[in-house]
Design a protein around this motif. Structure first.
Motif, PDB file in Angstrom:
ATOM      1  N   LEU A 347       0.354  -1.177  -0.184  1.00 24.55           N
ATOM      2  CA  LEU A 347      -0.048   0.312   0.362  1.00 24.55           C
ATOM      3  C   LEU A 347       1.460   1.150   0.298  1.00 24.55           C
ATOM      4  O   LEU A 347       0.677   2.241  -0.699  1.00 24.55           O
ATOM      5  CB  LEU A 347      -0.805  -0.468   1.328  1.00 24.55           C
ATOM      6  CG  LEU A 347      -1.591   1.098   1.419  1.00 24.55           C
ATOM      7  CD1 LEU A 347      -2.963   1.711   0.215  1.00 24.55           C
ATOM      8  CD2 LEU A 347      -2.948   0.862   3.050  1.00 24.55           C
ATOM      9  N   ARG A 348       2.089   1.584   0.669  1.00 25.43           N
ATOM     10  CA  ARG A 348       2.642   2.655   0.772  1.00 25.43           C
ATOM     11  C   ARG A 348       3.539   2.679  -0.919  1.00 25.43           C
ATOM     12  O   ARG A 348       3.942   4.112  -0.507  1.00 25.43           O
ATOM     13  CB  ARG A 348       3.847   2.066   1.812  1.00 25.43           C
ATOM     14  CG  ARG A 348       3.693   2.029   3.231  1.00 25.43           C
ATOM     15  CD  ARG A 348       4.580   2.334   4.100  1.00 25.43           C
ATOM     16  NE  ARG A 348       3.733   1.163   5.391  1.00 25.43           N
ATOM     17  CZ  ARG A 348       4.033   0.472   6.037  1.00 25.43           C
ATOM     18  NH1 ARG A 348       4.780  -0.790   5.723  1.00 25.43           N
ATOM     19  NH2 ARG A 348       3.499   0.120   7.734  1.00 25.43           N
ATOM     20  N   VAL A 349       3.446   1.720  -0.927  1.00 22.44           N
ATOM     21  CA  VAL A 349       4.262   1.549  -2.586  1.00 22.44           C
ATOM     22  C   VAL A 349       3.171   2.373  -3.642  1.00 22.44           C
ATOM     23  O   VAL A 349       3.260   3.244  -4.132  1.00 22.44           O
ATOM     24  CB  VAL A 349       5.110   0.342  -2.744  1.00 22.44           C
ATOM     25  CG1 VAL A 349       5.208   0.349  -4.579  1.00 22.44           C
ATOM     26  CG2 VAL A 349       6.484   0.161  -1.705  1.00 22.44           C
ATOM     27  N   ARG A 350       2.432   1.460  -3.691  1.00 18.48           N
ATOM     28  CA  ARG A 350       1.139   2.100  -4.683  1.00 18.48           C
ATOM     29  C   ARG A 350       0.336   2.786  -3.883  1.00 18.48           C
ATOM     30  O   ARG A 350      -0.058   4.050  -5.201  1.00 18.48           O
ATOM     31  CB  ARG A 350       0.116   0.405  -4.660  1.00 18.48           C
ATOM     32  CG  ARG A 350      -0.720   0.241  -6.118  1.00 18.48           C
ATOM     33  CD  ARG A 350      -1.378  -1.233  -5.978  1.00 18.48           C
ATOM     34  NE  ARG A 350      -2.703  -0.987  -6.038  1.00 18.48           N
ATOM     35  CZ  ARG A 350      -3.531  -2.083  -6.240  1.00 18.48           C
ATOM     36  NH1 ARG A 350      -2.439  -2.904  -5.587  1.00 18.48           N
ATOM     37  NH2 ARG A 350      -4.727  -1.725  -7.099  1.00 18.48           N
ATOM     38  N   GLU A 351       0.035   3.902  -3.057  1.00 23.12           N
ATOM     39  CA  GLU A 351      -0.581   4.838  -2.916  1.00 23.12           C
ATOM     40  C   GLU A 351       0.036   5.503  -1.769  1.00 23.12           C
ATOM     41  O   GLU A 351       0.087   5.685  -0.231  1.00 23.12           O
ATOM     42  CB  GLU A 351      -2.030   4.125  -2.291  1.00 23.12           C
ATOM     43  CG  GLU A 351      -3.083   3.784  -3.417  1.00 23.12           C
ATOM     44  CD  GLU A 351      -3.167   4.435  -4.558  1.00 23.12           C
ATOM     45  OE1 GLU A 351      -3.366   6.288  -4.147  1.00 23.12           O
ATOM     46  OE2 GLU A 351      -3.839   3.508  -4.773  1.00 23.12           O
ATOM     47  N   PRO A 352       1.531   6.262  -1.696  1.00 26.75           N
ATOM     48  CA  PRO A 352       1.888   7.082  -1.076  1.00 26.75           C
ATOM     49  C   PRO A 352       1.245   8.096   0.003  1.00 26.75           C
ATOM     50  O   PRO A 352       0.039   8.739  -0.941  1.00 26.75           O
ATOM     51  CB  PRO A 352       3.027   7.664  -1.810  1.00 26.75           C
ATOM     52  CG  PRO A 352       3.299   6.758  -3.331  1.00 26.75           C
ATOM     53  CD  PRO A 352       1.665   6.398  -3.405  1.00 26.75           C
TER      54      PRO A 352
END
Length: 887
Positions: A347-352
């Motif tokens: 999630l952190r990579v895909r939706e910072p």
């Protein structure tokens, strides 16, 4: 592997599938087992039931070990066993049945004459299925058919046809479905008839012992405890364990790697992302990524995070499909721990930047639903400290920072609060945090800032209802008064709290009994410091009798300990001991850390042990009373510690150490009359030892009249100065309303006996000593007689007084210093259970499994048992328990 059946030559069958392609023989092969495969006999035995039921279903998540389990089991079968690995690429029933029939042929199963194979990939003749079922029903030996990866078959027509053949084949067919999802078959009918064998995800999960054995096959010799931690994190997931084992082989410290590996940077992440997440639709992927910030969740909360309204059926489907979504009952779900870790990283990579916003949404939804603990966790994770502190204060939960099972967790959570967070709620939380550490300077500064902020809000237009916040202020004011021994300030805070309670919803007060208990505890302790014993007893008795379970257990323990101190100061050691022992058990039954509370109960027990001349026991109790809860380290506690320590030093003849111990660094706004009196008694003992009885007498006669112990001490000093008449006169002036207990009356009676002895009245001396023996015997008060001096020895050695002293006061009955320390407290039933298993011997993990508790619970019981037995090691605990006849 399956054996071949002898049969007549079959009719010509096609060498190709209905599309004209040759059959892929790998789809009929039983998969090979890796060298590191672990046979699990419990599952093999369960699979053996497949030979007795028409249908068997092995249903689990990707990587659960389903296929290899069947492959291992199949290797030992003597009955014909056909294997068919299905494929989503198969188009239509015709392709499915063509491959299934070929799978049967590959193991020598005779098919019906003219059966052939479907010519059309999209359909299969009904007559072919009927002939197949009829032929199978006539077999002497059933054929076992394994359909691997059956979850790839999604056509309901195929499921209906398969059920038709299975039903009409009778005992001639044993069908085993290996699947990630619930198959489209009438499973309820098979269950009701007892015709279904099921192995599901929970049974497929590795146990800690199995995990340890699997790791050993990878060359990793780790204790079961390390394997248990890995199993807890992976939920016993087979693929996760194998992938971790392979990675750990490359690490210089395998055990540490298995404890601390980063799931999102491992082959486990690659597996789960490829096999689980990317197989889902974009909508479901978004749902999974967003709920990954939640520990557990319901569909409504998931909808709040996604902005959708269909989370209910989606989550139910994911659970049915074994997509690492666990159903907890009551419409609650959670993600598999490793899957959750990996999704959060993804999630952190895909939706910072989305993660804090999801926590913020979750916190507000949970606040509306009334789940405070989860609200606070998500508010803190979002970095929204004004909201988080406001939720704690508005819920009247500030007392949870001081008492209850979550006190340490809440303290740790708010320790991360950003310094720039401002407002009355954040200032109140900071004040509570600092006051709980006895940091009065910073705590009061934050408290006054919070009070000023609330005052500004009240002056503003349409101020919010601040009753809960104002009551929290009153609670902290009472705590500050307790910590400084300011009884007037405590009374004012209690009065203010009484008025504010009328403005707080009754439901909130019922949900938080610790608020009332804390207020009474602070008030009672301040009164105790001021020497207002009866008023203190009234407040502390309410605390000791309050409800609230674990949330007020710490307060009940402390209140009972302080009530015990009041009894001890009044000369009632038996009553004091009973209350102190009750205090020690109050928190243990709720699983709170031991030792807990203020430790004042142990201090009282230590003082009682000194009066009984059980000096080793007193030392052990003082040692365990050292780790007290910071918010309860008030002047009463410090004075009580000084009293017990000084008494012990005096009993051992170390007057200098006693004098030093009697002068604790107590910071208080006012002096305590009883603390002054006890310090004066120690100082007087020093003067008497130095041959200055007049100085000792003057010091004690300056104490208030209600200090009965000081009056008795002054009389003893006058006696030592050669003035027996003055000594008796001092005793005669003690008010009959003092209602002193035996610890004081015995000492006073012995002074009268010595005065009579010195004036030549032997009969009166014997009568007074006999009276003192009668009073002291029940509570085993030995010290008054040991401190009386040499004059008493001839009297105790002569009949009939010798008989009164025999068995408890004579030298043989006095606990010698070199005897092993006695049990400080009685062992609980659960502690005995743990010690019994420790003696067998069993490891901590084995004890936990045997008692159906966690390893941490066993460790807590062991730590408590060690303390009570005055030992530090397992072997010593077992030896001491046996010596004392406890096991």
């Amino acid at each position: 592997m399956a054996g071949l059946e002898e049969s007549d030559p079959e009719p010509m069958v096609p060498e190709a599938d209905p599309r004209g392609d040759p059959y892929l023989r790998t789809r009929f092969a039983v998969p090979a087992r890796p060298e590191t495969f672990l046979r699990r006999e419990r599952l093999v035995r369960h699979l053996d039931q497949a030979l007795r039921t028409p249908l068997t279903m092995v249903n689990g998540a990707a990587g659960a070990g389903k296929t290899l389990l069947l492959a291992d089991w199949a290797a030992d079968r003597e009955t014909p066993l056909a294997w068919f690995t299905t494929d989503a690429a198969d188009q239509g029933p015709g392709m499915f049945w063509a491959y299934l029939l070929e799978a049967l042929r590959t193991v020598g199963v005779t098919l019906p004459p003219g059966g052939g194979s479907p010519a059309d990939a999209s359909q299969v003749p009904r007559t072919l299925l009927a002939r197949l079922a009829a032929e199978l029903s006539t077999r002497d030996r059933p054929v076992t058919l394994v359909l691997d990866e059956y979850d790839r078959v999604s056509d309901p027509e195929i499921a209906e046809q398969l059920e038709f053949v299975l039903h009409h084949a009778g005992p001639g067919l044993r069908l085993i479905l290996v699947t990630r999802t619930e198959p489209l078959l009438p499973l309820h009918r098979y269950r009701a008839a007892g015709d279904l064998t099921e192995i599901r995800g929970a049974e497929l999960a590795f146990t800690p012992e199995e995990a340890a054995a699997l790791l050993a096959l990878h060359g990793l010799r780790l204790p079961v405890s390390a394997a248990r931690a890995l199993v807890e994190r992976t939920r016993g997931w087979a693929a996760g364990l194998r992938l971790c084992a392979l990675a750990a082989q490359e690490s210089p410290d395998p055990e540490r790697y298995l404890k601390e590996f980063e799931a999102d940077r491992s082959t486990v992440a690659d597996f789960l992302l490829a096999e689980v997440l990317k197989r889902q639709s974009p909508e479901i992927q978004d749902l999974l990524l967003r709920v990954s910030v939640l520990e557990r969740f319901c569909p409504e909360l998931a909808n709040a995070l996604t902005g959708r309204c269909d989370a209910g059926p989606l989550l139910a489907g994911l659970h049915r499909d074994n997509a690492f979504v666990e159903h907890l009952g009551h419409d609650r779900y959670r993600l598999h721990p490793l899957f959750g870790e990996i999704l959060r990283a993804h999630l952190r990579v895909r939706e910072p930047g989305l993660e804090p916003e999801l926590h913020r949404r979750a916190a507000r939804w949970l606040r509306r639903s009334g789940s405070l603990t989860e609200t606070l966790g998500h508010g803190a994770a979002a970095g929204d400290w004004e909201f988080t502190a406001g939720a704690l204060i508005d819920d009247l939960a500030i007392g949870r920072l001081f008492t209850g099972l979550l006190a340490d967790d809440l303290t740790e959570l708010f320790s991360r609060m950003a310094p720039e967070a401002r407002g009355p709620a954040t200032d109140l939380v900071r004040a509570a945090r600092d006051l709980s550490r006895c940091d009065l300077e910073h705590g009061l500064a934050h408290l006054h800032r919070a009070e000023q902020g609330l005052a500004r809000e009240r002056r503003a237009n349409d101020p919010p209802d601040s009753a809960a916040a104002e009551l929290s202020c009153a609670l902290l004011e009472a705590l500050a008064a307790r910590l400084t021994g300011a009884v007037g300030r405590a009374e004012e805070a209690a009065e203010a709290a009484g008025r504010l309670r009328e403005r707080v919803p009754a439901q909130l007060l019922d949900e938080h009994p610790e608020i009332t208990a804390l207020l009474l505890a602070h008030l009672g302790s301040a009164r105790l410091w001021a020497g207002r014993f009866e008023e203190a007893r009234a407040a502390l008795t309410e605390v000791a009798d309050c409800a609230g379970g674990a949330s007020t257990a710490l307060l009940r323990e402390d209140a009972l300990g302080r009530l015990a101190l009041i009894d001890y100061l009044g000369g009632w050691p038996g009553r004091a001991e009973r209350k102190a022992r009750a205090a020690l058990t109050e928190t243990e039954r709720f699983g709170l850390p031991q030792p807990s509370g203020s430790g004042i109960g142990r201090l009282v027990l230590a003082a009682v042990a000194v009066d009984r001349n059980e000096l080793r026991k007193a030392r052990a109790l003082l040692d365990t009373a050292g780790a007290s809860y910071p918010a309860m380290r008030d002047p009463v506690l410090e004075a009580g510690r000084a009293l017990a320590t000084a008494r012990l030093h005096l009993a051992r003849g170390d007057t200098r150490a006693a004098l030093e111990a009697a002068r604790p660094a107590v910071v208080a706004d006012a002096d305590s009359p009883w603390a002054q009196g006890q310090a004066a008694l120690v100082a007087a003992a020093g003067h008497l030892a130095a041959g200055r009885p007049e100085t000792a007498a003057e010091l004690l006669e300056g104490m208030p009249d209600e200090q009965v112990g000081c009056a008795v001490g002054a009389a003893k000093a006058r006696l030592a100065a050669g003035r027996p008449e003055a000594a008796v006169d001092l005793l005669d002036r003690i008010s009959p309303d003092a209602r002193s207990g035996p610890a004081l009356t015995v000492r006073a009676t012995l002074v009268r006996a010595q005065a009579a002895d010195e004036t030549g009245d032997a009969a009166a001396a014997r009568r007074f000593v006999a009276q003192a023996l009668h009073e002291a015997r029940r509570d085993l008060l030995r010290r008054p007689f040991l401190e009386a001096g040499p004059w008493i020895r001839p009297l105790l050695g002569a009949a009939p007084l010798r008989a009164l002293a025999e068995g408890w006061l004579t030298p043989g009955a006095t606990p010698p210093e070199d005897r092993p320390p006695p049990v400080v407290e009685e062992l609980s039933g659960r502690e005995r259970d743990v010690l019994l298993r420790l003696a067998q011997p069993m490891s901590t993990e084995e004890i936990a499994a045997d008692l159906y508790v966690s390893v941490n619970t066993v460790k807590t019981h062991l730590k408590s048992a060690y303390r009570k037995l005055s030992v530090n090691r397992r072997n010593d605990a077992v030896r001491r328990a046996r010596e004392l006849g406890l096991i």
